[in-house]
Design an enzyme around this catalytic site. Structure first.
Site, short mmCIF file in Angstrom:
data_model
loop_
_atom_site.label_atom_id
_atom_site.label_comp_id
_atom_site.label_asym_id
_atom_site.label_seq_id
_atom_site.Cartn_x
_atom_site.Cartn_y
_atom_site.Cartn_z
N GLY B 68 0.80 -1.22 0.00
CA GLY B 68 0.00 0.00 0.00
C GLY B 68 0.83 1.27 0.00
O GLY B 68 0.53 2.23 -0.71
N THR B 69 1.86 1.29 0.80
CA THR B 69 2.68 2.50 0.89
C THR B 69 3.33 2.81 -0.44
O THR B 69 3.33 3.97 -0.89
CB THR B 69 3.74 2.34 2.00
N ASN B 155 -8.91 4.24 7.73
CA ASN B 155 -8.34 3.11 8.46
C ASN B 155 -8.55 3.22 9.96
O ASN B 155 -8.62 2.22 10.65
CB ASN B 155 -6.85 3.00 8.17
N GLN B 183 -8.33 -0.21 2.94
CA GLN B 183 -9.26 -0.76 3.93
C GLN B 183 -10.59 -1.18 3.30
O GLN B 183 -11.34 -1.94 3.90
CB GLN B 183 -9.53 0.29 5.02
N GLY B 204 -2.27 -6.63 -0.40
CA GLY B 204 -2.57 -8.03 -0.17
C GLY B 204 -2.97 -8.38 1.25
O GLY B 204 -3.95 -9.09 1.48
N THR B 241 11.99 -7.29 -9.93
CA THR B 241 11.53 -8.64 -10.24
C THR B 241 10.20 -8.89 -9.56
O THR B 241 10.04 -8.62 -8.36
CB THR B 241 12.57 -9.68 -9.75
N CYS B 329 2.59 6.09 14.44
CA CYS B 329 3.70 6.03 15.37
C CYS B 329 4.87 6.75 14.75
O CYS B 329 5.49 6.25 13.83
CB CYS B 329 4.03 4.58 15.64
#
Lengths: 359, 391
Positions: B68-69, B155, B183, B204, B241, B329
């Site tokens: 996601g990032t 989220n 989400q 995923g 890859t 965090c």
């Protein structure tokens, strides 16, 4: 029931071994790293509260199989330790921030929070010993004289001591390192921290200038009143200091001169001969007894720095005020310092120095 | 163990484990031309097709990433750079105040390093970007916006954004729209082509697949400046890859998750309703955050007056209940949630919050386990909250 203990883990070798020993002793241990400053980004590698230290502490907790959390006490630390440090210097006193941190953060804010959360005690890697007696717990020096940290813990009262565990007091430092290595703790070879943790470069004067600005004034001879130089702020100077004076005129006999006093109002730093530093009567307030309250007058030894010798003295106290008369004079003691009184290895208590004089 | 942190990551589905494990035992770089390579490539392309089908996109629109990032970074930076390359005046980025840091931080970075003008779209008390807010932002200057990025569902507090309406407005101003749907996918109906989105992020491990693999769905004609340069494996937009085992697991997970979505969403929203109701009964001063109706089916987010979220989390952890403060965090120190602050909560309230998130393995027993210990834990955390030195 199994005692629940918060092990304060700085990420250094001492608190790592302390936590490990608690686990071995069967306590229900939770590791807590105290975030004392809000640091963003990379770590300086020195002192406390860097990211690397938090990570090291976490890895030790992993190894010990204990839960680990970071507690943010940066606001309390800023307010109670850093601001206090700056304001004490601004008022011409010489504070000990480690003593202050133990008094206000580790064994107050953190201890109270721990107790409220259902823990029974806080443990640290300090070198000192607590003995249970019929009159409550008492604080004693560590068996390792070189590492002894009873001085910086001499602000704990019996209530705090009864909820404190110091697992390293009966060991010597080299053994602790060896033990950390044998236990496979990642912190085994980490160097000790020395400087004030929030001034990692050790430049206290620079730090204070940054906070307090420039406060130029004169340096004068305390006997003749003659101006001998200028300075950028009295907070740069501590009684007993010899270096960094940059005096324009040496004494005719070339004998060294020391800071013997400061006056924050007139921004004057007074210098004089070593003999003028010698004091034998000290008054103090902010008295804390680490054991039973002593008689109003007693013999003791008194220590004024973390690692100086304790000297023979007589102590008198009344209404929260303490007077200590040393049998032999001592050199260079500044208001704001902590004076700790011992009965042999036992810490009787401590106070904050207000005045010093020669009888 | 009561695991109620499915929004952080959720257990891998059996189908995903099977597909991933099978592929782990094989050799072959999907870019190689020989038989082993062709075999691996077939796995990747079949996975791409499955994922495209599950998300309502064409296979060519699926760009595999490391999660996601990375997808969010590629979307935000890639779209910004591409927009500016065409028109140097397109400097403004419109982004909601409640985005995940994986969107907000690259946007702020573009502001600091790449001359972007960052405009944070405010949200209402539920955390929603109102369509008129977006329209007003465009009307300030209809020609200088490089991209809009608004998440599908939040989220932390679970609030669902009016994505279709927002996309329509952006397209009126001929501006590309990206949505972080990490989400949402697998919980809500997410159909890429139907919403008209230009780019969409998902990953995923939030749908029962492995960690470390995700995708950016990007329209075929969308111009994206690459972040990772190299072999150009993914449409020359993303190099590296391809991780065939992870991609196979990802595809199996999302196929299963989407096919079972309606039943699972219904089940999770019952758990959600149960927990919300019981928390409110047992801890009367707890405040539910986010949209009470229009929220992720598995999301429960409360503020507990007088408590620190960290203390609650620790005490619950000690009782075997795993949840989250939902707060980001930063540098190892918990910060008050920017999402709650944006929703108008004060810092103390923002720090007093906990997120419970349900997933495929959750049951009513989990709700009961929480309720059994929560009231006492809240009381204890309240006492601890009073001990801290206050400003």
């Amino acid at each position: 029931m199994t005692k629940k203990v918060v092990a304060a883990m700085s990420g250094g070798v001492d608190s790592s071994v302390a936590a490990a020993r608690l686990v071995d002793q069967g306590y229900d241990v939770v590791g807590v790293h105290l975030a004392l400053a809000k640091v963003k980004g990379h770590a300086g590698g020195k002192g406390c509260c860097t990211l690397d230290d938090a990570r090291d502490a976490r890895r030790v907790a992993d190894r010990l199989g204990i839960a680990f959390y970071i507690w943010d006490v940066s606001e309390e630390f800023q307010q109670e330790v850093i601001e206090n440090f700056i304001s004490e210097y601004a008022q011409g006193r010489t504070p000990n921030p480690c003593v202050r941190c133990n008094e206000k953060i580790k064994f107050q804010a953190v201890l109270e929070r721990s107790l409220a959360l259902g823990f029974d005690a806080v443990a640290t890697g300090h070198y000192a010993q607590i003995f249970e007696t019929p009159n409550g717990p008492t604080l004693h020096r560590a068996i390792d004289n070189k590492k002894d940290q009873s001085y910086v813990l001499s602000v704990l009262n019996q209530e705090q001591l009864s909820h404190t565990i110091l697992p390293l007091g009966n060991s010597v430092k080299p053994d602790i390192r060896k033990e950390a290595e044998e236990r496979g703790l990642i912190t085994a070879a980490k160097p000790d921290s020395h400087d004030i943790c929030f001034i990692p470069d050790g430049d206290t004067a620079g730090f204070l200038h940054n906070k307090l600005g420039q406060e130029p004034g004169k340096i004068v001879d305390v006997e003749t009143g003659e101006e001998l130089g200028k300075h950028d702020g009295v907070f740069e100077f501590t009684i007993g200091q010899r270096k960094g004076l940059h005096l324009e005129k040496p004494r005719p006999d070339r004998s060294p001169r020391y800071v013997v006093g400061t006056d924050t109002k007139s921004k004057t730093v007074m210098v004089g001969l070593a003999s003028m530093l010698r004091v034998d009567v000290v008054t103090a307030t902010n008295l804390i007894w680490c054991g039973p309250t002593p008689d109003s007058q007693f013999d003791c030894t008194a220590q004024v720095r973390a690692h100086s010798n304790a000297l023979k003295a007589k102590a008198f106290h009344k209404d929260g005020n303490l007077t200590v008369e040393f049998l032999e004079p001592l050199n260079g003691l500044a208001p704001g310092q902590t004076i700790t009184l011992y009965d042999n290895t036992r810490v009787i208590g401590s106070g904050t120095v207000v005045t010093t004089s020669r009888s | 163990m009561t695991y109620l942190d499915h929004a952080a990551t959720t257990p891998m589905l059996a189908e995903a484990i099977a597909a991933l494990s099978a592929e782990l035992a094989q050799v072959g770089n999907p870019s190689s031309l020989h038989a082993s390579g062709r075999r691996a490539r077939k796995v990747v392309e079949e996975s791409r097709e499955k994922i495209a089908a599950a998300i309502g996109a064409r296979p060519i629109e699926v760009i595999f990433t490391g999660g996601g990032t990375e997808s969010n970074n590629l979307a935000v930076k890639g779209l910004y750079w591409a927009a500016r390359k065409k028109d140097i005046n397109k400097k403004r980025i419109l982004v909601s105040a409640v985005e995940h840091h994986a969107v907000l931080d690259p946007v702020m970075w573009l502001g600091e390093h790449e001359e972007a003008t960052v405009e944070i779209l405010p949200v209402d008390n539920y955390g929603r970007v109102l369509p008129e807010t977006l329209r007003k932002a465009f009307e300030k200057n209809p020609h200088d916006v490089a991209l809009v990025s608004v998440m599908w569902a939040n989220n932390e507090v679970g609030t669902i954004q009016p994505i279709a309406e927002l996309v329509k407005i952006a397209h009126e101003y001929k501006t590309v729209f990206h949505s972080d749907a990490v989400q949402a996918v697998g919980c809500l109906e997410v159909h890429f082509q139907n919403t008209g989105l230009d780019a969409l992020t998902f990953t995923g491990h939030k749908v029962g697949g492995p960690q470390g693999v995700g995708a950016l769905i990007a329209k075929r004609d969308l111009e994206l400046t690459p972040l990772l340069h190299g072999g150009g494996q993914e449409r020359d937009v993303r190099s590296g890859t391809l991780d065939a085992p992870a991609i196979a697991g990802f595809a199996a997970a999302i196929t299963t998750a989407v096919s079972q979505r309606v039943a699972r969403a219904n089940r999770l929203s019952l758990l959600r309703k149960d927990l919300i109701q019981k928390v409110q009964e047992n801890v009367p001063d707890a405040v539910l955050n986010g949209d009470p109706e229009n929220r992720l089916p598995g999301n429960v987010h409360f503020s507990f007056k007088g408590c620190e979220g960290d203390a609650l989390l620790m005490l619950l952890d000690a009782q075997g209940i795993e949840c989250s403060t939902g707060s980001a965090c930063s540098a190892g120190i918990p910060q008050p949630s920017h999402v709650l602050i944006a929703m108008g909560k004060d810092e103390t309230t923002a720090r007093s919050s906990l997120r419970f998130s349900f997933g495929s393995t959750s049951t009513h027993d989990d709700v009961d386990s929480v309720i059994q210990v929560l009231p006492a834990i809240v009381e204890r955390a309240k006492r601890a909250g009073k001990t801290m030195v206050k400003k």
